[in-house]
Design a protein around this motif. Structure first.
Motif, PDB file in Angstrom:
ATOM      1  N   ILE A   1       1.192  -1.466   0.103  1.00  0.00           N
ATOM      2  CA  ILE A   1       0.022   0.189  -0.069  1.00  0.00           C
ATOM      3  C   ILE A   1       1.242   1.170  -0.315  1.00  0.00           C
ATOM      4  CG2 ILE A   1      -1.747   1.205   1.343  1.00  0.00           C
ATOM      5  CD1 ILE A   1      -2.680  -1.282   2.179  1.00  0.00           C
ATOM      6  N   TYR A   2       0.898   1.811  -1.381  1.00  0.00           N
ATOM      7  CA  TYR A   2       1.397   3.230  -1.361  1.00  0.00           C
ATOM      8  C   TYR A   2       0.667   4.567  -1.367  1.00  0.00           C
ATOM      9  CZ  TYR A   2       5.493   5.421  -3.162  1.00  0.00           C
ATOM     10  OH  TYR A   2       6.884   6.130  -3.716  1.00  0.00           O
ATOM     11  N   MET A   3       1.963   5.363  -0.522  1.00  0.00           N
ATOM     12  CA  MET A   3       1.901   6.330  -0.517  1.00  0.00           C
ATOM     13  C   MET A   3       1.853   7.509  -1.187  1.00  0.00           C
ATOM     14  SD  MET A   3      -0.815   9.563   0.880  1.00  0.00           S
ATOM     15  CE  MET A   3      -1.418   7.793   2.056  1.00  0.00           C
ATOM     16  N   ARG A   4       1.051   7.611  -2.839  1.00  0.00           N
ATOM     17  CA  ARG A   4       1.449   8.824  -3.954  1.00  0.00           C
ATOM     18  C   ARG A   4       2.053  10.009  -3.368  1.00  0.00           C
ATOM     19  NH1 ARG A   4      -1.244   7.307  -8.843  1.00  0.00           N
ATOM     20  NH2 ARG A   4      -0.300   7.817  -9.395  1.00  0.00           N
ATOM     21  N   ARG A   5       2.785  10.807  -4.079  1.00  0.00           N
ATOM     22  CA  ARG A   5       2.830  12.034  -4.272  1.00  0.00           C
ATOM     23  C   ARG A   5       2.456  13.025  -3.524  1.00  0.00           C
ATOM     24  NH1 ARG A   5       5.724  12.561  -8.882  1.00  0.00           N
ATOM     25  NH2 ARG A   5       7.809  11.605  -7.692  1.00  0.00           N
ATOM     26  N   GLU A   6       1.056  13.191  -4.627  1.00  0.00           N
ATOM     27  CA  GLU A   6       0.305  13.490  -4.183  1.00  0.00           C
ATOM     28  C   GLU A   6      -1.110  13.212  -3.305  1.00  0.00           C
ATOM     29  OE1 GLU A   6      -1.579  10.319  -7.625  1.00  0.00           O
ATOM     30  OE2 GLU A   6       0.511  11.649  -6.745  1.00  0.00           O
ATOM     31  N   GLY A   7      -0.642  12.489  -2.610  1.00  0.00           N
ATOM     32  CA  GLY A   7      -1.122  11.778  -0.944  1.00  0.00           C
ATOM     33  C   GLY A   7      -2.060  11.324  -1.905  1.00  0.00           C
ATOM     34  N   LYS A   8      -1.817  10.741  -2.330  1.00  0.00           N
ATOM     35  CA  LYS A   8      -3.277   9.231  -2.851  1.00  0.00           C
ATOM     36  C   LYS A   8      -2.627   8.362  -3.124  1.00  0.00           C
ATOM     37  CE  LYS A   8      -5.667   7.287  -6.413  1.00  0.00           C
ATOM     38  NZ  LYS A   8      -6.068   7.001  -8.017  1.00  0.00           N
ATOM     39  N   GLU A   9      -3.216   6.920  -1.743  1.00  0.00           N
ATOM     40  CA  GLU A   9      -2.796   5.340  -1.699  1.00  0.00           C
ATOM     41  C   GLU A   9      -3.222   4.938  -2.572  1.00  0.00           C
ATOM     42  OE1 GLU A   9      -3.924   3.665   2.255  1.00  0.00           O
ATOM     43  OE2 GLU A   9      -2.859   5.984   3.680  1.00  0.00           O
ATOM     44  N   VAL A  10      -2.299   3.882  -3.018  1.00  0.00           N
ATOM     45  CA  VAL A  10      -2.957   2.645  -4.755  1.00  0.00           C
ATOM     46  C   VAL A  10      -2.303   1.138  -3.452  1.00  0.00           C
ATOM     47  CG1 VAL A  10      -2.512   4.280  -6.126  1.00  0.00           C
ATOM     48  CG2 VAL A  10      -0.505   3.410  -5.793  1.00  0.00           C
ATOM     49  N   THR A  11      -2.620   0.183  -4.138  1.00  0.00           N
ATOM     50  CA  THR A  11      -2.806  -0.470  -3.251  1.00  0.00           C
ATOM     51  C   THR A  11      -1.699  -1.657  -5.038  1.00  0.00           C
ATOM     52  OG1 THR A  11      -3.618  -1.058  -1.984  1.00  0.00           O
ATOM     53  CG2 THR A  11      -3.240  -2.830  -1.905  1.00  0.00           C
TER      54      THR A  11
ATOM     55  N   THR B   1       9.102   0.478 -11.953  1.00  0.00           N
ATOM     56  CA  THR B   1       8.745   2.052 -11.058  1.00  0.00           C
ATOM     57  C   THR B   1      10.019   2.072 -10.028  1.00  0.00           C
ATOM     58  OG1 THR B   1       6.570   1.551 -11.934  1.00  0.00           O
ATOM     59  CG2 THR B   1       6.502   2.697 -10.267  1.00  0.00           C
ATOM     60  N   ILE B   2       9.790   2.980  -9.775  1.00  0.00           N
ATOM     61  CA  ILE B   2      10.921   3.337  -8.207  1.00  0.00           C
ATOM     62  C   ILE B   2       9.869   3.911  -6.911  1.00  0.00           C
ATOM     63  CG2 ILE B   2      12.771   4.572  -7.654  1.00  0.00           C
ATOM     64  CD1 ILE B   2      13.557   4.736 -10.999  1.00  0.00           C
ATOM     65  N   TYR B   3       9.919   3.603  -6.025  1.00  0.00           N
ATOM     66  CA  TYR B   3       8.853   3.875  -5.019  1.00  0.00           C
ATOM     67  C   TYR B   3      10.052   3.624  -3.824  1.00  0.00           C
ATOM     68  CZ  TYR B   3       5.270   0.332  -7.180  1.00  0.00           C
ATOM     69  OH  TYR B   3       4.382   0.078  -8.125  1.00  0.00           O
ATOM     70  N   ARG B   4       9.641   5.080  -3.147  1.00  0.00           N
ATOM     71  CA  ARG B   4      10.395   5.679  -2.132  1.00  0.00           C
ATOM     72  C   ARG B   4       9.814   4.458  -0.979  1.00  0.00           C
ATOM     73  NH1 ARG B   4      10.169  11.953  -0.256  1.00  0.00           N
ATOM     74  NH2 ARG B   4       9.669  10.953   1.047  1.00  0.00           N
ATOM     75  N   ILE B   5      10.844   4.142  -0.310  1.00  0.00           N
ATOM     76  CA  ILE B   5      10.368   2.897   0.428  1.00  0.00           C
ATOM     77  C   ILE B   5       9.782   3.964   2.027  1.00  0.00           C
ATOM     78  CG2 ILE B   5      11.265   2.166   2.586  1.00  0.00           C
ATOM     79  CD1 ILE B   5      13.217   0.410   0.257  1.00  0.00           C
ATOM     80  N   ASP B   6       9.746   4.652   2.358  1.00  0.00           N
ATOM     81  CA  ASP B   6       9.373   5.517   3.594  1.00  0.00           C
ATOM     82  C   ASP B   6       8.332   5.670   3.223  1.00  0.00           C
ATOM     83  OD1 ASP B   6       9.067   8.404   2.911  1.00  0.00           O
ATOM     84  OD2 ASP B   6      10.901   7.915   1.994  1.00  0.00           O
ATOM     85  N   ARG B   7       7.423   6.422   2.356  1.00  0.00           N
ATOM     86  CA  ARG B   7       5.677   6.462   1.503  1.00  0.00           C
ATOM     87  C   ARG B   7       5.099   4.466   1.510  1.00  0.00           C
ATOM     88  NH1 ARG B   7       7.086  11.066  -2.455  1.00  0.00           N
ATOM     89  NH2 ARG B   7       6.977  11.918  -1.400  1.00  0.00           N
TER      90      ARG B   7
END
Length: 321
Positions: A171-181, A222-228
């Motif tokens: 479950i990832y928090m995108r840059r604009e604040g939206k969560e995606v699974t 795709t690149i994911y920031r781990i803290d997000r």
């Protein structure tokens, strides 16, 4: 044997074991210091050294792994070459401490114990106060990353999924604040500009989502920031990694800027600034094609649009071709 003799024998054995441990950890052994430490004569310490030299020589002959107790004239001390535990020396430890502090990648709760363990393990006791003093100001003014997230366990567990080629649900928090699974196939963990990143391919079928990629970038990760990554579940489902499609972290790192993914592209630009070395360090794939009064004509291979941010930051010193 009298009680006094037994006591002396135990002291001698403890001294020998302590000296062995010092050498095994890659630390230098100073005769005078050992004599003061154990309240004995230099002659006793020399006998211990000769016993240890014979022991290591016999071990080398028995195992085939050559280790030698040598006298280092530069240090005026004895060293085991190579040591059983090859620890960092003082200079190397200090450099690592400075890099960790400058990275500002971890919270105090995670970073400061690492710093102290490095000092305790690698720096001799009589030098530890010096090293602590040298980094004290930076520790006092240390600014944690704003996300305040603990990362070490998360990175370690995700690295296990990466190594074992296991699909991960995040479950990832995108840059604009939206969560995606999403279900992802991790292929690398990287660090850049204060943050740790997970590099992965999206499993669209498992995610139940058709991902819209920029033209030409669908075959790249795709690149994911781990803290997000707010939540993650490492599944039992394995994914295949054909050798010809194997992800190379080192190759990818040389071609990505500010951890912005995307398709591979070739760029060319004129650089008119004072230090071309800084450009070559920033862009490891960069090559100087021409050098004249206009500056340096440089080409490079890069992933995605992160390079545009860097080019704009250079102002008039850079002109895109």
């Amino acid at each position: 044997m009298m009680i006094t003799d037994l006591k002396d024998t135990k002291i001698a054995k403890d001294r020998l074991l302590n000296m062995y441990a010092t050498l095994a950890e890659g630390k230098a052994l100073y005769k005078a210091r050992e004599a003061v430490k154990f309240n004995c004569s230099l002659r006793s310490i020399q006998r211990d050294i000769e016993d240890l030299r014979s022991f290591f020589a016999n071990q080398s002959e028995a195992t085939g792994v050559v280790q030698e107790l040598i006298y280092d004239r530069k240090l005026n001390a004895y060293r085991l070459v190579p040591p059983l535990r090859n620890l960092l020396n003082n200079e190397e430890t200090f450099a690592v401490l400075k890099i960790l502090l400058e990275s500002r990648s971890l919270t105090e709760a995670e970073l400061f114990p690492i710093l102290q363990k490095l000092i305790t393990c690698c720096v001799p006791p009589d030098e530890q106060n010096r090293v602590n003093d040298l980094i004290a100001n930076e520790k006092f003014h240390y600014v944690e990353p704003k996300h305040k997230s603990k990362l070490l366990l998360k990175m370690w567990e995700l690295s296990g999924a990466l190594r074992e080629h296991k699909l991960v649900k995040v479950i990832y928090m995108r840059r604009e604040g939206k969560e995606v699974t999403r279900y992802i196939k991790p292929v690398g963990i990287m660090f850049s500009e204060f943050y740790f990143y997970l590099v992965a391919f999206i499993d669209e079928e498992a995610s139940g989502e058709k991902i819209v990629y920029e033209p030409g970038s669908e075959s790249y990760p795709t690149i994911y920031r781990i803290d997000r990554i707010k939540e993650y579940t490492i599944t039992d489902k394995h994914f295949s990694v054909p050798y010809q499609d194997r992800f190379e972290e080192g190759e990818f790192r040389q071609r990505v800027q500010f951890m912005y993914g995307g398709k591979l592209q070739k760029i060319k630009f004129w650089y008119k600034g004072p230090s071309v070395e800084a450009v070559l360090d920033r862009l490891p794939t960069a090559k100087i094609l021409q050098h004249d009064d206009n500056g340096y004509l440089i080409s490079a291979e890069v992933f995605g649009k992160g390079i545009d941010m860097w080019l704009r930051s250079q102002g008039d010193m850079v002109e895109r071709v």
